[in-house]
Design a protein around this motif. Structure first.
Motif, PDB file in Angstrom:
ATOM      1  N   VAL A  11      46.001 -70.117 -37.004  1.00 13.60           N
ATOM      2  CA  VAL A  11      45.235 -70.831 -35.991  1.00 13.60           C
ATOM      3  C   VAL A  11      46.063 -70.920 -34.719  1.00 13.60           C
ATOM      4  O   VAL A  11      47.302 -70.929 -34.781  1.00 13.60           O
ATOM      5  CB  VAL A  11      44.843 -72.238 -36.516  1.00 13.60           C
ATOM      6  CG1 VAL A  11      46.063 -73.092 -36.757  1.00 13.60           C
ATOM      7  CG2 VAL A  11      43.867 -72.930 -35.577  1.00 13.60           C
ATOM      8  N   GLN A  12      45.395 -70.987 -33.596  1.00 13.72           N
ATOM      9  CA  GLN A  12      46.101 -71.151 -32.327  1.00 13.72           C
ATOM     10  C   GLN A  12      46.500 -72.606 -32.130  1.00 13.72           C
ATOM     11  O   GLN A  12      45.865 -73.517 -32.682  1.00 13.72           O
ATOM     12  CB  GLN A  12      45.224 -70.695 -31.170  1.00 13.72           C
ATOM     13  CG  GLN A  12      45.026 -69.191 -31.098  1.00 13.72           C
ATOM     14  CD  GLN A  12      44.318 -68.770 -29.817  1.00 13.72           C
ATOM     15  OE1 GLN A  12      43.537 -69.516 -29.262  1.00 13.72           O
ATOM     16  NE2 GLN A  12      44.612 -67.559 -29.360  1.00 13.72           N
ATOM     17  N   GLY A  14      46.663 -76.198 -30.886  1.00 18.41           N
ATOM     18  CA  GLY A  14      45.552 -77.031 -30.466  1.00 18.41           C
ATOM     19  C   GLY A  14      44.358 -76.970 -31.402  1.00 18.41           C
ATOM     20  O   GLY A  14      43.437 -77.783 -31.296  1.00 18.41           O
ATOM     21  N   GLY A  15      44.381 -76.020 -32.315  1.00 19.46           N
ATOM     22  CA  GLY A  15      43.274 -75.859 -33.247  1.00 19.46           C
ATOM     23  C   GLY A  15      43.371 -76.780 -34.446  1.00 19.46           C
ATOM     24  O   GLY A  15      44.261 -77.638 -34.531  1.00 19.46           O
ATOM     25  N   SER A  16      42.445 -76.578 -35.379  1.00 20.02           N
ATOM     26  CA  SER A  16      42.349 -77.435 -36.560  1.00 20.02           C
ATOM     27  C   SER A  16      42.210 -76.592 -37.822  1.00 20.02           C
ATOM     28  O   SER A  16      41.707 -75.477 -37.794  1.00 20.02           O
ATOM     29  CB  SER A  16      41.129 -78.352 -36.459  1.00 20.02           C
ATOM     30  OG  SER A  16      41.216 -79.222 -35.349  1.00 20.02           O
ATOM     31  N   LEU A  17      42.686 -77.164 -38.910  1.00 18.49           N
ATOM     32  CA  LEU A  17      42.500 -76.604 -40.240  1.00 18.49           C
ATOM     33  C   LEU A  17      42.309 -77.742 -41.214  1.00 18.49           C
ATOM     34  O   LEU A  17      42.805 -78.849 -40.994  1.00 18.49           O
ATOM     35  CB  LEU A  17      43.717 -75.782 -40.687  1.00 18.49           C
ATOM     36  CG  LEU A  17      43.900 -74.369 -40.134  1.00 18.49           C
ATOM     37  CD1 LEU A  17      45.242 -73.814 -40.610  1.00 18.49           C
ATOM     38  CD2 LEU A  17      42.774 -73.461 -40.548  1.00 18.49           C
ATOM     39  N   ARG A  65      47.460 -87.048 -35.687  1.00 15.84           N
ATOM     40  CA  ARG A  65      46.907 -85.684 -35.654  1.00 15.84           C
ATOM     41  C   ARG A  65      46.351 -85.270 -37.006  1.00 15.84           C
ATOM     42  O   ARG A  65      45.375 -84.526 -37.079  1.00 15.84           O
ATOM     43  CB  ARG A  65      47.986 -84.683 -35.250  1.00 15.84           C
ATOM     44  CG  ARG A  65      48.579 -84.945 -33.870  1.00 15.84           C
ATOM     45  CD  ARG A  65      49.507 -83.803 -33.424  1.00 15.84           C
ATOM     46  NE  ARG A  65      50.668 -83.651 -34.304  1.00 15.84           N
ATOM     47  CZ  ARG A  65      50.967 -82.527 -34.947  1.00 15.84           C
ATOM     48  NH1 ARG A  65      50.179 -81.471 -34.843  1.00 15.84           N
ATOM     49  NH2 ARG A  65      52.056 -82.473 -35.716  1.00 15.84           N
ATOM     50  N   GLN A  80      43.179 -83.002 -43.254  1.00 18.96           N
ATOM     51  CA  GLN A  80      42.580 -82.543 -41.999  1.00 18.96           C
ATOM     52  C   GLN A  80      43.678 -82.499 -40.944  1.00 18.96           C
ATOM     53  O   GLN A  80      44.299 -83.529 -40.661  1.00 18.96           O
ATOM     54  CB  GLN A  80      41.458 -83.489 -41.564  1.00 18.96           C
ATOM     55  CG  GLN A  80      40.812 -83.107 -40.246  1.00 18.96           C
ATOM     56  CD  GLN A  80      40.054 -81.790 -40.312  1.00 18.96           C
ATOM     57  OE1 GLN A  80      39.335 -81.534 -41.269  1.00 18.96           O
ATOM     58  NE2 GLN A  80      40.218 -80.958 -39.286  1.00 18.96           N
ATOM     59  N   ASN A  82      44.570 -81.621 -37.108  1.00 20.36           N
ATOM     60  CA  ASN A  82      44.054 -81.409 -35.762  1.00 20.36           C
ATOM     61  C   ASN A  82      45.218 -81.274 -34.781  1.00 20.36           C
ATOM     62  O   ASN A  82      46.352 -81.651 -35.088  1.00 20.36           O
ATOM     63  CB  ASN A  82      43.158 -82.576 -35.355  1.00 20.36           C
ATOM     64  CG  ASN A  82      41.956 -82.746 -36.262  1.00 20.36           C
ATOM     65  OD1 ASN A  82      41.374 -81.777 -36.754  1.00 20.36           O
ATOM     66  ND2 ASN A  82      41.563 -83.996 -36.491  1.00 20.36           N
ATOM     67  N   SER A  83      44.916 -80.764 -33.612  1.00 18.80           N
ATOM     68  CA  SER A  83      45.928 -80.602 -32.554  1.00 18.80           C
ATOM     69  C   SER A  83      47.191 -79.941 -33.103  1.00 18.80           C
ATOM     70  O   SER A  83      48.311 -80.399 -32.865  1.00 18.80           O
ATOM     71  CB  SER A  83      46.272 -81.967 -31.939  1.00 18.80           C
ATOM     72  OG  SER A  83      45.123 -82.595 -31.415  1.00 18.80           O
ATOM     73  N   VAL A 119      50.700 -71.469 -37.045  1.00 22.58           N
ATOM     74  CA  VAL A 119      50.147 -71.904 -35.765  1.00 22.58           C
ATOM     75  C   VAL A 119      50.797 -71.080 -34.661  1.00 22.58           C
ATOM     76  O   VAL A 119      52.019 -71.139 -34.465  1.00 22.58           O
ATOM     77  CB  VAL A 119      50.389 -73.405 -35.520  1.00 22.58           C
ATOM     78  CG1 VAL A 119      49.703 -73.839 -34.225  1.00 22.58           C
ATOM     79  CG2 VAL A 119      49.882 -74.229 -36.699  1.00 22.58           C
TER      80      VAL A 119
END
Length: 121
Positions: A11-12, A14-17, A65, A80, A82-83, A119
């Motif tokens: 993921v880039q 700032g993205g989420s997984l 986050r 979860q 995020n960021s 990331v």
């Protein structure tokens, strides 16, 4: 008893997984569940944990986050994320303290196989 983790990937920043980890087998009860991570060349560290009463604890580096949760009916714990930052890149391992039907008086610690989170910046 087995823990099966899933949900890692690339993921880039700032993205989420969302990671999932399901426990299966001869389970009587599950106490604490959690997520650890290990980056290349570093020691494994606690990311987040959650008790059977759903009290959560987080590493300072992920507070605000990441969010940990669990579904008791499915014997599953989630993370979860995020960021996401490049510094979050690591293999993530789920962990659970489980009492089996064979020995419910003897809680034991179990580990999942790990799922890679990468990331990119």
């Amino acid at each position: 008893v087995q823990l099966q983790a899933s949900g890692g990937g690339l993921v880039q920043a700032g993205g989420s997984l969302r990671l999932s980890c399901a426990a299966s087998g001869s389970i009587f009860a599950i106490n604490n569940m959690g997520w650890y991570r290990q980056a290349p060349g570093k020691q494994r560290e606690l990311v987040a944990s959650i008790t059977s009463s759903e009290s959560a604890n987080y590493a300072d580096s992920v507070k605000g986050r990441f969010a940990i949760s669990r579904d008791a009916a499915k014997n599953t714990v989630y993370l979860q994320m995020n960021s996401l930052k490049p510094g979050d890149t690591a293999v993530y391992y789920c962990n659970a303290v489980i009492r089996t039907r064979i020995a419910p008086w003897n809680p034991r610690e179990y580990w999942g196989q790990g799922t890679l989170v990468t990331v990119s910046s």
